[in-house]
Design a protein around this motif. Structure first.
Motif, mmCIF file in Angstrom:
data_model
loop_
_atom_site.group_PDB
_atom_site.id
_atom_site.type_symbol
_atom_site.label_atom_id
_atom_site.label_comp_id
_atom_site.label_asym_id
_atom_site.label_seq_id
_atom_site.Cartn_x
_atom_site.Cartn_y
_atom_site.Cartn_z
ATOM 1 N N LYS A 61 0.830 -1.204 0.000
ATOM 2 C CA LYS A 61 0.000 0.000 0.000
ATOM 3 C C LYS A 61 0.867 1.257 0.000
ATOM 4 C CE LYS A 61 -4.096 1.981 2.177
ATOM 5 N NZ LYS A 61 -5.177 1.750 3.162
ATOM 6 N N THR A 62 1.939 1.247 0.798
ATOM 7 C CA THR A 62 2.830 2.398 0.866
ATOM 8 C C THR A 62 3.588 2.585 -0.444
ATOM 9 O OG1 THR A 62 3.113 1.976 3.235
ATOM 10 C CG2 THR A 62 4.658 3.486 2.197
ATOM 11 N N ALA A 63 4.067 1.488 -1.020
ATOM 12 C CA ALA A 63 4.829 1.565 -2.265
ATOM 13 C C ALA A 63 3.980 2.130 -3.400
ATOM 14 C CB ALA A 63 5.358 0.186 -2.640
ATOM 15 N N ARG A 64 2.704 1.736 -3.463
ATOM 16 C CA ARG A 64 1.821 2.273 -4.502
ATOM 17 C C ARG A 64 1.618 3.775 -4.318
ATOM 18 N NH1 ARG A 64 -1.544 -2.061 -3.287
ATOM 19 N NH2 ARG A 64 -3.147 -0.624 -2.543
ATOM 20 N N CYS A 65 1.521 4.200 -3.068
ATOM 21 C CA CYS A 65 1.320 5.615 -2.775
ATOM 22 C C CYS A 65 2.556 6.439 -3.134
ATOM 23 C CB CYS A 65 0.993 5.773 -1.283
ATOM 24 S SG CYS A 65 0.330 7.378 -0.819
ATOM 25 N N CYS A 66 3.733 5.840 -2.972
ATOM 26 C CA CYS A 66 4.988 6.550 -3.221
ATOM 27 C C CYS A 66 5.421 6.504 -4.694
ATOM 28 C CB CYS A 66 6.113 5.948 -2.380
ATOM 29 S SG CYS A 66 5.946 6.220 -0.605
ATOM 30 N N ALA A 67 4.927 5.525 -5.433
ATOM 31 C CA ALA A 67 5.443 5.255 -6.780
ATOM 32 C C ALA A 67 5.308 6.444 -7.717
ATOM 33 C CB ALA A 67 4.734 4.032 -7.370
ATOM 34 N N THR A 68 4.159 7.085 -7.735
ATOM 35 C CA THR A 68 3.947 8.184 -8.685
ATOM 36 C C THR A 68 4.811 9.397 -8.357
ATOM 37 O OG1 THR A 68 2.040 8.901 -7.358
ATOM 38 C CG2 THR A 68 1.585 7.492 -9.269
ATOM 39 N N GLN A 69 5.327 9.465 -7.130
ATOM 40 C CA GLN A 69 6.205 10.571 -6.746
ATOM 41 C C GLN A 69 7.682 10.185 -6.821
ATOM 42 O OE1 GLN A 69 4.705 12.958 -3.283
ATOM 43 N NE2 GLN A 69 3.271 11.261 -3.039
ATOM 44 N N GLY A 70 7.949 8.925 -7.150
ATOM 45 C CA GLY A 70 9.330 8.475 -7.270
ATOM 46 C C GLY A 70 10.073 8.389 -5.959
ATOM 47 N N ILE A 71 9.340 8.207 -4.854
ATOM 48 C CA ILE A 71 9.977 8.151 -3.536
ATOM 49 C C ILE A 71 10.382 6.713 -3.229
ATOM 50 C CG2 ILE A 71 9.662 8.567 -1.069
ATOM 51 C CD1 ILE A 71 7.425 10.539 -1.823
ATOM 52 N N GLY A 120 -18.741 -0.605 -21.474
ATOM 53 C CA GLY A 120 -17.985 0.403 -22.200
ATOM 54 C C GLY A 120 -17.498 1.565 -21.364
ATOM 55 N N MET A 121 -17.792 1.568 -20.058
ATOM 56 C CA MET A 121 -17.394 2.663 -19.167
ATOM 57 C C MET A 121 -16.336 2.183 -18.170
ATOM 58 S SD MET A 121 -19.314 5.242 -20.120
ATOM 59 C CE MET A 121 -19.261 6.367 -18.722
ATOM 60 N N GLU A 122 -15.354 3.035 -17.914
ATOM 61 C CA GLU A 122 -14.327 2.716 -16.927
ATOM 62 C C GLU A 122 -14.880 2.982 -15.530
ATOM 63 O OE1 GLU A 122 -10.470 5.034 -15.518
ATOM 64 O OE2 GLU A 122 -10.130 4.115 -17.499
ATOM 65 N N VAL A 123 -14.911 1.941 -14.686
ATOM 66 C CA VAL A 123 -15.439 2.097 -13.330
ATOM 67 C C VAL A 123 -14.347 1.961 -12.260
ATOM 68 C CG1 VAL A 123 -17.757 1.360 -13.952
ATOM 69 C CG2 VAL A 123 -16.088 -0.351 -13.211
ATOM 70 N N TYR A 124 -13.150 1.578 -12.691
ATOM 71 C CA TYR A 124 -12.020 1.504 -11.760
ATOM 72 C C TYR A 124 -10.731 1.680 -12.547
ATOM 73 C CZ TYR A 124 -8.393 -0.344 -8.678
ATOM 74 O OH TYR A 124 -7.247 -0.491 -7.938
ATOM 75 N N HIS A 125 -9.775 2.397 -11.936
ATOM 76 C CA HIS A 125 -8.452 2.552 -12.529
ATOM 77 C C HIS A 125 -7.439 2.651 -11.394
ATOM 78 C CE1 HIS A 125 -5.439 5.111 -15.076
ATOM 79 N NE2 HIS A 125 -5.077 3.828 -14.986
ATOM 80 N N GLY A 126 -6.442 1.768 -11.389
ATOM 81 C CA GLY A 126 -5.460 1.784 -10.316
ATOM 82 C C GLY A 126 -4.147 1.140 -10.713
ATOM 83 N N LEU A 127 -3.197 1.201 -9.786
ATOM 84 C CA LEU A 127 -1.878 0.608 -9.971
ATOM 85 C C LEU A 127 -1.742 -0.650 -9.132
ATOM 86 C CD1 LEU A 127 0.554 3.683 -9.817
ATOM 87 C CD2 LEU A 127 0.081 2.269 -11.820
ATOM 88 N N SER A 128 -0.989 -1.606 -9.658
ATOM 89 C CA SER A 128 -0.702 -2.829 -8.914
ATOM 90 C C SER A 128 0.795 -3.098 -8.947
ATOM 91 C CB SER A 128 -1.446 -4.016 -9.533
ATOM 92 O OG SER A 128 -0.949 -5.236 -9.002
ATOM 93 N N MET A 129 1.344 -3.439 -7.804
ATOM 94 C CA MET A 129 2.749 -3.832 -7.734
ATOM 95 C C MET A 129 2.887 -5.349 -7.666
ATOM 96 S SD MET A 129 5.601 -2.735 -4.924
ATOM 97 C CE MET A 129 7.158 -3.630 -4.800
ATOM 98 N N ASN A 130 1.885 -6.010 -7.096
ATOM 99 C CA ASN A 130 1.955 -7.449 -6.862
ATOM 100 C C ASN A 130 1.129 -8.239 -7.876
ATOM 101 O OD1 ASN A 130 3.650 -8.453 -4.840
ATOM 102 N ND2 ASN A 130 1.954 -9.379 -3.731
ATOM 103 N N ASP A 131 -0.190 -8.088 -7.802
ATOM 104 C CA ASP A 131 -1.036 -8.923 -8.655
ATOM 105 C C ASP A 131 -2.448 -8.385 -8.796
ATOM 106 O OD1 ASP A 131 -2.267 -9.616 -6.195
ATOM 107 O OD2 ASP A 131 -1.007 -11.379 -5.959
ATOM 108 N N VAL A 132 -3.122 -8.913 -9.794
ATOM 109 C CA VAL A 132 -4.544 -8.684 -10.019
ATOM 110 C C VAL A 132 -5.205 -10.057 -9.913
ATOM 111 C CG1 VAL A 132 -6.302 -7.888 -11.642
ATOM 112 C CG2 VAL A 132 -4.054 -6.762 -11.566
ATOM 113 N N VAL A 133 -6.251 -10.153 -9.075
ATOM 114 C CA VAL A 133 -6.895 -11.442 -8.830
ATOM 115 C C VAL A 133 -8.380 -11.341 -9.174
ATOM 116 C CG1 VAL A 133 -7.468 -13.186 -7.100
ATOM 117 C CG2 VAL A 133 -5.261 -12.016 -6.993
#
Length: 290
Positions: A61-71, A120-133
């Motif tokens: 959770k922390t890594a995903r939050c930091c990723a877009t800022q390059g921290i 045809g509509m996007e209802v979720y958009h996010g980043l994953s570091m581990n997996d999508v299940v």
């Protein structure tokens, strides 16, 4: 150097965070502590390093939050296994000067861009570091179609499917029978969960592939990203997965190869299980004597 300490909701983690905060400030560093629930992108703004005190869930959770800022993020293992952690709690306070001198290696880890498309509509958009299940919510099989680069590839019938990065290949995918991938390998692994047909095996594809998973038929189904953000799926929903241009920056105090890390973690887990089994045997023998 500005360091932020993020800790899981645990009394032991809080104590370690306070002790670490005190030691960092005594060395002249700018330090701040926050619980996982308090963490936001704005709270992490302009940090040079984030120390994560917790298990793999806290780290992700922390890594995903930091990723877009390059921290860069450095994990301190307070969980059961700690595949993503770089250092153990007993080592942390001894290595404060090394951390302040930036004597660590930073690895870039692949992340996934995940979208849920419904009618045809996007209802979720996010980043994953581990997996999508994608998995069934009840004890019945579901059917999931897979497209690779807009071409139909196969259909999975079973309890669901896992799409994992090399980082996530040691998690749910591995438990479902998938292979462990080297973290530097530009690939993804797709692993069916309890497939109905024995010929359904894990599939490794290049990381540049565009993957689309469609719920063809089945009982109540959900999809989740890194074990969080669980959302219900309806028939015809499409989960689109591509490699993200964003990467997670992972700080390693004691760099080891991904294979060595996996072997060490499994050895630690086996030792823990052996100790628990031995304790149970002693307890049973005591009960028998009584």
């Amino acid at each position: 150097m500005k360091i932020i300490i993020v800790y899981k909701d645990d009394a032991g983690a809080q104590r370690l965070a306070r002790e670490l905060h005190k030691k960092l400030e005594s060395r002249g560093a700018s330090a701040a502590c926050m619980g996982l629930r308090e963490m936001t992108k704005s709270a992490l703004w302009q940090a040079d390093l984030v120390l994560v005190l917790g298990g793999d869930g806290t780290f992700l959770k922390t890594a995903r939050c930091c990723a877009t800022q390059g921290i860069p993020v450095l994990g301190v293992n307070l969980g059961t296994i700690g595949f993503l952690s770089s250092i153990e709690p007993e080592q942390l306070l001894q290595e404060v000067d090394r951390i302040l001198n930036r004597d660590y290696r930073i690895e870039s880890r692949m992340m996934l861009d995940v979208r849920l498309i419904r009618d045809g509509m996007e209802v979720y958009h996010g980043l994953s570091m581990n997996d999508v299940v994608i998995r069934a919510c009840v004890s019945h099989t579901i059917t999931i179609g897979l497209q690779i680069d807009r071409l139909f590839h196969t259909t999975y019938t079973g309890d669901g499917v896992v799409c994992a990065t090399p980082t996530g290949s040691t998690a749910y995918s591995f438990s479902a029978g998938g292979p462990v991938l080297d973290v530097d390998l530009p690939a993804l692994v797709i692993t069916p969960i309890c497939p109905q047909l024995s010929c359904s095996r894990a599939l490794v594809v290049r990381s540049s592939a565009r993957l689309v998973f469609e719920l063809v038929a089945g009982h109540p189904t959900a999809f989740s990203v890194d074990g969080e953000d669980e959302l219900p799926l309806a028939k015809g929903d499409r989960v689109e997965v591509v490699r993200s241009p964003v990467t997670a920056k992972i700080a390693e105090v004691f760099p080891v190869s991904s294979l060595d890390r996996v072997l060490r973690r499994f050895e630690r887990l086996n030792n823990t299980r052996a100790e628990a089994s031995n304790d149970m045997n002693i307890l049973l023998q005591s009960c028998y004597v009584l």
